[in-house]
Design a protein around this motif. Sequence first.
Motif, short mmCIF file in Angstrom:
data_model
loop_
_atom_site.label_atom_id
_atom_site.label_comp_id
_atom_site.label_asym_id
_atom_site.label_seq_id
_atom_site.Cartn_x
_atom_site.Cartn_y
_atom_site.Cartn_z
N ASP A 171 -16.89 -12.65 -30.16
CA ASP A 171 -15.46 -12.86 -30.41
C ASP A 171 -15.06 -13.98 -29.45
OD1 ASP A 171 -12.73 -12.84 -30.08
OD2 ASP A 171 -12.54 -10.66 -30.22
N THR A 214 -7.18 -16.38 -32.09
CA THR A 214 -8.03 -16.33 -33.29
C THR A 214 -7.16 -16.66 -34.49
OG1 THR A 214 -9.21 -14.51 -32.26
CG2 THR A 214 -9.66 -14.89 -34.59
N GLU A 218 -10.21 -19.96 -31.89
CA GLU A 218 -11.30 -19.76 -32.86
C GLU A 218 -10.70 -19.79 -34.25
OE1 GLU A 218 -13.30 -15.95 -32.71
OE2 GLU A 218 -14.34 -16.33 -34.59
N ARG A 222 -11.68 -18.99 -38.04
CA ARG A 222 -12.73 -18.33 -38.83
C ARG A 222 -12.76 -18.92 -40.24
NH1 ARG A 222 -12.00 -12.30 -36.30
NH2 ARG A 222 -12.85 -12.91 -34.27
#
Length: 571
Positions: A506, A520, A544, A546
């Motif tokens: 993660d 995220t 991050e 995804r």
Amino acid sequence: MSQPNAPVSDSNVARTTGARLVVDALLTHGVERVFCVPGESFLAVLDSLHDETDRIQTIVCRHEAAAANMAEAVGKLTGRPGVALVTRGPGATHASIGVHTAFQDSTPMILLIGQCAREHLDREAFQEIDYRRMFGQMAKWVAQIDDPKRIPEYLSHAFHTATSGRPGPVVLSLPEDVLSDACDAVAGVPAYQRVAASPSVAQIDKLRELLEGAQRPMVIAGGSGWTPAACADLRRFVENWHLPVGLAFRFQDTLDNEHPNYAGDVGLGINPALAQRIRDADLLLVLGPRMGEATTNGYTLLDIPKTRQTLVHVHQGAEELGRVYVADLPIVSGMPELAAALAALQPAPQPAWAGAAEDAHRAYLEWRKPRPIPGDVQMGEVIQQLRAHLSADAILTNGAGNYATWLHRHFSYRHYRSQLAPTSGAMGYGVPAAIAAKSLYPRRAVVALAGDGCFMMAAQELATAMQYDLHVLFIVVNNSHFGTIRMHQERHYPNRVHGTGLTNPDFAAFARSFGAHGETVERTEDFLPALQRAMNAQRAALIEIRMPQEASTPGATLEQIREQGRKMRGE
Ligand SMILES: Cc1ncc(C[n+]2csc(CCOP(=O)(O)OP(=O)(O)O)c2C)c(N)n1
């Protein structure tokens, strides 16, 4: 492993150490920071740097690849050699990737390696390597200093070699006893001066004659060795002559991408309309770049060895001219020297190609518009939001991976040296490059874009960013595989996925574990708020993003890539 000896004063001649002479030389040549991972082989240099902390900052990294990449990034940003300091064998082998990148990217850089003591050399002593053989093909010059008296001479030669002609990396091996033993003081040498050629009057007259006779001329600019003033001269020249300008692979910041003459980047995944424009040109002015694989679409864009187009190729080093493509007018010149001569060229009143630059720019604007890709994150839009949010002088770094194609295609670089990226295609470059950039320019925003694979090759340097309080923003495009290689795999070996999948941490939690800010993002609309929070975090931050594996590139899904492969094989 000999121990450092204290300098002794036994005559009227002032005494010093080799290490002190090395640090004196760094000061003489204007070095303000060195990047290192410490080793027992150069304790004496660390000790001399201890006396100079107000003039030379020592940035300690977690891996020598990062230290070397940081030095390379300093060379790219400033045009002056970045310096890395590493230990022998293991340190030097780790650092070699930065040397390779500096060579391929023509970046001035100096790698200093602590070497085994002279008395142990050639026994395959502990961690011993002969660097002259190891770096032979990778560096512009490799030498070992066996006599402390000659340290100022060797360092001076190193700085001149790294910066002159086609710039590049220099490797100096420093035996530990040469560094630690007492020696007589040696008079220093003056600071280095960059040595560059200028185009001759006859060459510029010929270039003008070729331009005046052309119908469809096109400029491809880039390569190393530009300066802000040289870029301004280039802009004047292309405006005066209404020339469309493509920018070579990973030198996309040589001309403001919003400029009406900008036609796009001549790199991997080139806009087909731009490739056609280059093929259709009758005169190509290639100003600065190597005509390498990425800038010629894998050597397919132009005929080898003689291009159909009349070719003017200007490069800093004579050895690059005629390497693959035979130019009608080859010119050896530094970029500032070339650009000043071009800016002074008075234009013809009405060129035959009026409107061509505007057409090319329109095609570029069309190309950079995001197209829908599979999944909830539209990377094209994300990059455009990033571009809108950052000031023009923000520095964007990347390494290698398909994720970079979104940057190449949808970001617009507006400031010289706002792009730090390896033409060598080295993964793991963007993270350390961003840290180096932030250490140089604390007030400029610095963003490292990395794939999950690329990021994890340098992830430990988050600790370096935290240690030196460098507020870099890391954006990790996580598609849980080495996407580029999977793309090639699917094209050549459809549906036989092997060796390309990744299980990842993660990333936001990983960043937080270093004390950085972590975010995220799983949908396009979540990016901007995450970006704002990250930029306001007052510390290093990581976002991050995804992504689904299917969204392979801005132009093709994995399914489309399999299909391309089938067509290629005539299936
Ligand atoms: C140091 C290094 N090792 C291997 C490669 C080969 N390579 C090129 S791109 C790539 C995958 C990059 O993966 P990632 O960073 O996740 O980006 P993606 O392609 O998935 O967007 C690999 C392994 C390379 N260019 N450099």
